[in-house]
Design a protein around this motif. Structure first.
Motif, PDB file in Angstrom:
ATOM      1  N   SER A 115     -45.017 -19.362  74.969  1.00 40.98           N
ATOM      2  CA  SER A 115     -44.443 -20.076  73.831  1.00 40.98           C
ATOM      3  C   SER A 115     -43.599 -21.261  74.312  1.00 40.98           C
ATOM      4  O   SER A 115     -43.646 -22.347  73.739  1.00 40.98           O
ATOM      5  CB  SER A 115     -43.578 -19.129  72.995  1.00 40.98           C
ATOM      6  OG  SER A 115     -42.940 -19.817  71.955  1.00 40.98           O
ATOM      7  N   GLU A 116     -42.837 -21.035  75.373  1.00 35.02           N
ATOM      8  CA  GLU A 116     -42.011 -22.088  75.967  1.00 35.02           C
ATOM      9  C   GLU A 116     -42.256 -22.102  77.474  1.00 35.02           C
ATOM     10  O   GLU A 116     -42.292 -21.047  78.103  1.00 35.02           O
ATOM     11  CB  GLU A 116     -40.525 -21.844  75.714  1.00 35.02           C
ATOM     12  CG  GLU A 116     -40.134 -21.713  74.255  1.00 35.02           C
ATOM     13  CD  GLU A 116     -40.251 -23.010  73.485  1.00 35.02           C
ATOM     14  OE1 GLU A 116     -40.167 -24.086  74.115  1.00 35.02           O
ATOM     15  OE2 GLU A 116     -40.431 -22.953  72.249  1.00 35.02           O
ATOM     16  N   VAL A 117     -42.424 -23.293  78.024  1.00 38.53           N
ATOM     17  CA  VAL A 117     -42.551 -23.429  79.473  1.00 38.53           C
ATOM     18  C   VAL A 117     -41.318 -24.174  79.949  1.00 38.53           C
ATOM     19  O   VAL A 117     -41.286 -25.406  80.049  1.00 38.53           O
ATOM     20  CB  VAL A 117     -43.844 -24.165  79.877  1.00 38.53           C
ATOM     21  CG1 VAL A 117     -43.954 -24.261  81.399  1.00 38.53           C
ATOM     22  CG2 VAL A 117     -45.053 -23.438  79.310  1.00 38.53           C
ATOM     23  N   LEU A 197     -38.740 -14.824  72.702  1.00 39.27           N
ATOM     24  CA  LEU A 197     -39.941 -14.279  72.071  1.00 39.27           C
ATOM     25  C   LEU A 197     -40.573 -15.337  71.179  1.00 39.27           C
ATOM     26  O   LEU A 197     -39.856 -16.136  70.558  1.00 39.27           O
ATOM     27  CB  LEU A 197     -39.593 -13.041  71.225  1.00 39.27           C
ATOM     28  CG  LEU A 197     -38.888 -11.893  71.960  1.00 39.27           C
ATOM     29  CD1 LEU A 197     -38.372 -10.865  70.954  1.00 39.27           C
ATOM     30  CD2 LEU A 197     -39.835 -11.238  72.949  1.00 39.27           C
ATOM     31  N   GLY A 198     -41.889 -15.365  71.087  1.00 45.07           N
ATOM     32  CA  GLY A 198     -42.561 -16.317  70.217  1.00 45.07           C
ATOM     33  C   GLY A 198     -42.207 -16.076  68.757  1.00 45.07           C
ATOM     34  O   GLY A 198     -42.214 -14.944  68.279  1.00 45.07           O
ATOM     35  N   ASP A 199     -41.869 -17.141  68.046  1.00 39.81           N
ATOM     36  CA  ASP A 199     -41.418 -17.016  66.663  1.00 39.81           C
ATOM     37  C   ASP A 199     -42.576 -16.962  65.666  1.00 39.81           C
ATOM     38  O   ASP A 199     -43.664 -17.479  65.925  1.00 39.81           O
ATOM     39  CB  ASP A 199     -40.523 -18.217  66.290  1.00 39.81           C
ATOM     40  CG  ASP A 199     -39.204 -18.207  67.029  1.00 39.81           C
ATOM     41  OD1 ASP A 199     -38.617 -19.271  67.184  1.00 39.81           O
ATOM     42  OD2 ASP A 199     -38.765 -17.124  67.454  1.00 39.81           O
ATOM     43  N   ASN A 200     -42.320 -16.380  64.532  1.00 41.72           N
ATOM     44  CA  ASN A 200     -43.116 -16.549  63.302  1.00 41.72           C
ATOM     45  C   ASN A 200     -44.514 -15.942  63.325  1.00 41.72           C
ATOM     46  O   ASN A 200     -45.280 -16.173  62.391  1.00 41.72           O
ATOM     47  CB  ASN A 200     -43.257 -18.048  62.954  1.00 41.72           C
ATOM     48  CG  ASN A 200     -41.925 -18.743  62.852  1.00 41.72           C
ATOM     49  OD1 ASN A 200     -40.975 -18.197  62.319  1.00 41.72           O
ATOM     50  ND2 ASN A 200     -41.848 -19.949  63.380  1.00 41.72           N
ATOM     51  N   GLN A 201     -44.858 -15.206  64.351  1.00 46.84           N
ATOM     52  CA  GLN A 201     -46.240 -14.750  64.421  1.00 46.84           C
ATOM     53  C   GLN A 201     -46.483 -13.404  63.755  1.00 46.84           C
ATOM     54  O   GLN A 201     -47.571 -13.145  63.267  1.00 46.84           O
ATOM     55  CB  GLN A 201     -46.699 -14.718  65.885  1.00 46.84           C
ATOM     56  CG  GLN A 201     -46.702 -16.094  66.547  1.00 46.84           C
ATOM     57  CD  GLN A 201     -47.420 -17.145  65.725  1.00 46.84           C
ATOM     58  OE1 GLN A 201     -48.545 -16.947  65.288  1.00 46.84           O
ATOM     59  NE2 GLN A 201     -46.759 -18.280  65.496  1.00 46.84           N
ATOM     60  N   PRO A 268     -25.284 -14.142  71.668  1.00 43.59           N
ATOM     61  CA  PRO A 268     -25.685 -14.966  70.520  1.00 43.59           C
ATOM     62  C   PRO A 268     -27.070 -14.548  70.025  1.00 43.59           C
ATOM     63  O   PRO A 268     -28.086 -14.834  70.666  1.00 43.59           O
ATOM     64  CB  PRO A 268     -25.694 -16.381  71.105  1.00 43.59           C
ATOM     65  CG  PRO A 268     -26.033 -16.183  72.556  1.00 43.59           C
ATOM     66  CD  PRO A 268     -25.532 -14.821  72.955  1.00 43.59           C
ATOM     67  N   CYS A 269     -27.132 -13.867  68.899  1.00 49.53           N
ATOM     68  CA  CYS A 269     -28.397 -13.307  68.417  1.00 49.53           C
ATOM     69  C   CYS A 269     -29.150 -14.288  67.524  1.00 49.53           C
ATOM     70  O   CYS A 269     -28.559 -15.120  66.839  1.00 49.53           O
ATOM     71  CB  CYS A 269     -28.146 -12.017  67.650  1.00 49.53           C
ATOM     72  SG  CYS A 269     -27.490 -10.690  68.688  1.00 49.53           S
ATOM     73  N   SER A 270     -30.462 -14.129  67.497  1.00 45.47           N
ATOM     74  CA  SER A 270     -31.330 -15.025  66.739  1.00 45.47           C
ATOM     75  C   SER A 270     -31.790 -14.362  65.449  1.00 45.47           C
ATOM     76  O   SER A 270     -31.324 -13.291  65.057  1.00 45.47           O
ATOM     77  CB  SER A 270     -32.529 -15.424  67.605  1.00 45.47           C
ATOM     78  OG  SER A 270     -33.335 -14.293  67.885  1.00 45.47           O
ATOM     79  N   ALA A 271     -32.752 -15.003  64.776  1.00 47.40           N
ATOM     80  CA  ALA A 271     -33.281 -14.493  63.516  1.00 47.40           C
ATOM     81  C   ALA A 271     -34.208 -13.309  63.764  1.00 47.40           C
ATOM     82  O   ALA A 271     -34.954 -13.283  64.734  1.00 47.40           O
ATOM     83  CB  ALA A 271     -34.041 -15.598  62.789  1.00 47.40           C
ATOM     84  N   PRO A 272     -34.191 -12.326  62.867  1.00 48.48           N
ATOM     85  CA  PRO A 272     -35.208 -11.259  62.939  1.00 48.48           C
ATOM     86  C   PRO A 272     -36.586 -11.831  62.607  1.00 48.48           C
ATOM     87  O   PRO A 272     -36.712 -12.886  61.988  1.00 48.48           O
ATOM     88  CB  PRO A 272     -34.751 -10.253  61.871  1.00 48.48           C
ATOM     89  CG  PRO A 272     -33.367 -10.667  61.481  1.00 48.48           C
ATOM     90  CD  PRO A 272     -33.265 -12.127  61.744  1.00 48.48           C
ATOM     91  N   SER A 273     -37.618 -11.098  62.987  1.00 52.17           N
ATOM     92  CA  SER A 273     -38.977 -11.570  62.727  1.00 52.17           C
ATOM     93  C   SER A 273     -39.447 -11.153  61.336  1.00 52.17           C
ATOM     94  O   SER A 273     -39.070 -10.080  60.853  1.00 52.17           O
ATOM     95  CB  SER A 273     -39.926 -11.017  63.789  1.00 52.17           C
ATOM     96  OG  SER A 273     -39.921  -9.584  63.751  1.00 52.17           O
ATOM     97  N   PRO A 274     -40.306 -11.992  60.688  1.00 54.43           N
ATOM     98  CA  PRO A 274     -40.519 -13.378  61.061  1.00 54.43           C
ATOM     99  C   PRO A 274     -39.363 -14.243  60.549  1.00 54.43           C
ATOM    100  O   PRO A 274     -38.585 -13.791  59.707  1.00 54.43           O
ATOM    101  CB  PRO A 274     -41.823 -13.733  60.353  1.00 54.43           C
ATOM    102  CG  PRO A 274     -41.824 -12.871  59.135  1.00 54.43           C
ATOM    103  CD  PRO A 274     -41.140 -11.586  59.542  1.00 54.43           C
ATOM    104  N   ASP A 275     -39.273 -15.471  61.030  1.00 51.90           N
ATOM    105  CA  ASP A 275     -38.103 -16.294  60.752  1.00 51.90           C
ATOM    106  C   ASP A 275     -37.916 -16.648  59.279  1.00 51.90           C
ATOM    107  O   ASP A 275     -36.790 -16.773  58.808  1.00 51.90           O
ATOM    108  CB  ASP A 275     -38.189 -17.613  61.536  1.00 51.90           C
ATOM    109  CG  ASP A 275     -38.003 -17.409  63.026  1.00 51.90           C
ATOM    110  OD1 ASP A 275     -37.447 -16.380  63.414  1.00 51.90           O
ATOM    111  OD2 ASP A 275     -38.419 -18.294  63.799  1.00 51.90           O
ATOM    112  N   TYR A 276     -39.021 -16.851  58.560  1.00 54.38           N
ATOM    113  CA  TYR A 276     -38.921 -17.478  57.244  1.00 54.38           C
ATOM    114  C   TYR A 276     -39.235 -16.557  56.059  1.00 54.38           C
ATOM    115  O   TYR A 276     -39.206 -16.995  54.927  1.00 54.38           O
ATOM    116  CB  TYR A 276     -39.827 -18.713  57.189  1.00 54.38           C
ATOM    117  CG  TYR A 276     -39.366 -19.830  58.105  1.00 54.38           C
ATOM    118  CD1 TYR A 276     -38.326 -20.668  57.731  1.00 54.38           C
ATOM    119  CD2 TYR A 276     -39.962 -20.027  59.348  1.00 54.38           C
ATOM    120  CE1 TYR A 276     -37.886 -21.688  58.560  1.00 54.38           C
ATOM    121  CE2 TYR A 276     -39.528 -21.048  60.193  1.00 54.38           C
ATOM    122  CZ  TYR A 276     -38.490 -21.873  59.792  1.00 54.38           C
ATOM    123  OH  TYR A 276     -38.049 -22.888  60.622  1.00 54.38           O
TER     124      TYR A 276
END
Length: 637
Positions: A115-117, A197-201, A268-276
């Motif tokens: 997802s990110e390099v 982790l890859g988002d939104n999938q 610092p925590c991120s959004a749960p899956s999926p983001d939207y």
């Protein structure tokens, strides 16, 4: 006695000269007490040496260049720089000359789909304390293929007693899609690490677990999951629905800060899956989108503060939390400063998580998407006041000429635009700020002498559409623009997400369709919470063709640092300059065109009586900037 005092000052000066952690200290202040380079002589700053990693050569036969980004910030300890390339090769170079000491290649699979390099750097054990100098015994390297590797600092060889032959497999027990792009925290004899982790999938993503390992053996000491799996957890009931506790992510992909004196790490925590879409995870969703203070020795929650309830906007906490002391009500107060993609800055007491400046819960718009239940309020800081783009309407439409202005106006009219925290919709919602900020992963810097918090931000709106899964093909046929938009499959939910942004790209470059500035640098007075100054950062369009381009600012990724010389150094913008500003006033004092753009955070150190400023200039594939592989050092003769 005189000899002893002199030796003590020399010892302290050596520590002051180093940059031993990603944010210089474990609390991420990104402030250096060095002042050899200052307002009076920064105009004489020029290249001292350049080191080329050869990274682009390794991409031949792959498609990595299209998504790689050289985002590293080196450490400087004991006269050596340690840093990583996007594919996690590790270099040690002489801090005076830029000559290579060693290189370690973890043999990341260059043909895998990441997802990110990118890799933002390494960490060292033992961790530095205050301004005392350190001599590293271990260099910890996280990799984009989910490993944590321990290297000998003098040879670059794996320390075979750590894990299995020097490596801990972070994917074990979690998931094959786990990656790490940020350096871990080091506190005592523990190395604490999150994941990317890859988002939104999909809804049932890999768990966003944070784990602590023994620095010597690699033995797992504790695991903390931001999505509660135990019904006795006080956050359990904030996840509602039959599948809610099976949600994934909420991971800490940014940098974790550490306070060894208080035995705390700040996650610092991120959004749960999926983001939207949160229809499978109704409720407030603690500890997602929260800053969580964990007891470092046990991984137990000490306190938490949620910056977004039931996230529907991809509002991860992307910036490293800053640990600082500020003067509040006439006394020193230990705080943690949380910068967010929303442009909201929360100042919390470090020991309790209680706001030091006032925060209000305010009503926000509801959702029109079937199955969704947006949280009715969100926290808003009163001070510092929200930064950046908080709402977009037709009055904000912009273009270089009348035709472009009309096109921007008509495009904005197509979508719902209710301001910040307006949920995604079927026809499309303008999300302000978009998912690249506000304050992004580049983060913030705190100058304790001046009491100023400095940060760069983006002013870019996103457009989010929720499309019923069985209607996607028909909707794409009716709207060809949707085919080109980013797609989030959101498997396990009724909807596919489409994400676009309020800009157009043509032969003249990227043209944002809202009024400038599009990227700024600013300072907040931490005594009062008031903004002290704000200036455009960089440019996106050619100033030779558009004379006002330098007033319009640039999208930016990468952070700023501050120094005792009253200087703020920052690159980050798409025009490819490294710049120095006055921290007190925001006045631009110096700039230099780099061989490639620098979507990275600089650092500074002193060796043999000379101060250097170093930046990674390697470009950003996803932004289609000038690419390269240079680590550049600057000094004043």
């Amino acid at each position: 006695m005189a000899i002893a005092i002199t030796a003590s000052f020399a010892y302290q000066a050596k520590g002051q000269s180093e940059w031993p952690a990603y944010g210089r200290d474990a609390g991420g202040t990104r402030y250096s007490p060095l002042k050899q380079i200052n307002e009076s002589n920064v105009s004489k700053l020029k290249p001292a040496w350049t080191f080329n990693t050869g990274e682009l050569e390794t991409y031949k036969g792959t498609e990595l260049i299209s998504k790689s980004a050289f985002e590293t910030t080196p450490l400087m300890i004991d006269e050596t720089l340690y840093f990583t390339t996007p594919t996690c090769r590790v270099f040690a170079v002489n801090a005076s000359t830029g000559k290579q000491v060693w290189m370690y290649d973890p043999q990341v699979n260059l043909r895998a789909d990441y997802s990110e390099v990118t890799s933002r750097g390494v960490s060292a054990w033992p961790a530095a304390k205050g301004n005392a100098p350190t001599k590293p015994e271990i260099i910890f390297v996280p990799t984009i293929d989910g490993r944590l590797i321990a290297l000998h600092p003098e040879t670059g060889k794996p320390l075979i007693q750590f894990g299995v032959n020097g490596t801990v497999d972070l994917k074990a027990g979690l998931g094959r899609d786990l990656s790490v792009t940020s350096p871990p925290a080091v506190i005592g004899n523990l190395v604490v690490i999150g994941s990317s982790l890859g988002d939104n999938q999909q809804m049932k993503m890999t768990r966003g677990a944070v784990r602590a390992y023994d620095v010597h053996s690699g033995q797992l000491k504790w695991t903390w999951d931001p999505i509660p799996r135990d019904s006795l957890d006080p956050a359990w009931n904030t996840w509602q629905g039959p599948n809610a506790h099976e949600s994934g992510a909420a991971n800490a992909w940014s940098v974790i800060s550490a306070d060894p004196d208080r035995n705390l790490v700040f996650v610092p925590c991120s959004a749960p899956s999926p983001d939207y879409y949160g229809g499978e995870r109704h409720g407030q969703n603690l500890y997602g989108n929260s800053l969580v203070a964990l007891h470092a020795s046990t991984g137990k929650v000490a306190w938490y503060f949620q910056v977004v309830h039931h996230d529907l906007w991809d509002y991860d906490i992307a910036a490293q939390p800053i640990l600082a002391e500020i003067i509040k009500d006439g006394k020193k107060t230990p705080v943690v400063i949380v910068g967010t993609k929303m442009g909201h800055v929360f100042i919390l007491h470090r020991e309790t998580g209680k706001p030091v400046f006032p925060v209000e819960e305010r009503p926000v718009p509801g959702s029109t998407v079937a199955g969704e239940s947006a949280w009715p309020t969100q926290p808003f800081p009163v001070l510092p006041a929200p930064l950046g783009l908080q709402k977009v309407g037709v009055e904000n439409a912009w273009g270089l000429n009348e035709a472009e202005w009309i096109a921007a106006t008509e495009r904005i009219k197509q979508f719902t635009s209710g301001g910040i925290f307006t949920p995604p919709s079927y026809g499309g919602t303008i999300i302000t700020p978009g998912n690249v900020g506000g304050i992004h992963w580049g983060g913030m810097s705190y100058d304790p002498g001046r009491g100023l918090l400095v940060t760069n931000i983006n002013h870019l709106a996103a457009i989010i559409r929720m499309i019923p899964r069985d209607s996607l093909e028909m909707v794409e046929r009716q709207n060809k623009d949707l085919i080109r938009a980013e797609t989030g499959r959101q498997a396990g939910t009724p909807y596919v997400m489409k994400r676009d942004y309020l800009f157009k790209v043509d032969t003249g470059g990227m043209k944002i369709q809202t009024a400038p500035p599009w990227g700024t640098l600013l300072a907040i007075d931490m005594k009062t919470g008031e903004k002290k100054w704000e200036v455009p950062l960089g440019f996106m369009l050619d100033p030779r063709k558009y004379p006002d381009a330098e007033k319009w600012g640039s999208l930016n990724l990468g952070g700023a640092i501050t120094t005792a010389g009253n200087l703020t150094f920052v690159a980050a913008s798409l025009d490819g300059h490294l710049r120095a500003f006055s921290t007190s006033t925001g006045k631009l004092l110096w700039q230099y065109m780099l061989p490639a753009t620098a979507q990275a955070t600089p650092m500074t150190y002193s060796i043999k009586g000379k101060q250097y400023v170093v930046i990674a200039a390697g470009g950003h594939g996803k932004l289609r900037t000038r690419m390269g592989d240079a680590l550049m050092a600057f000094s004043v003769d």
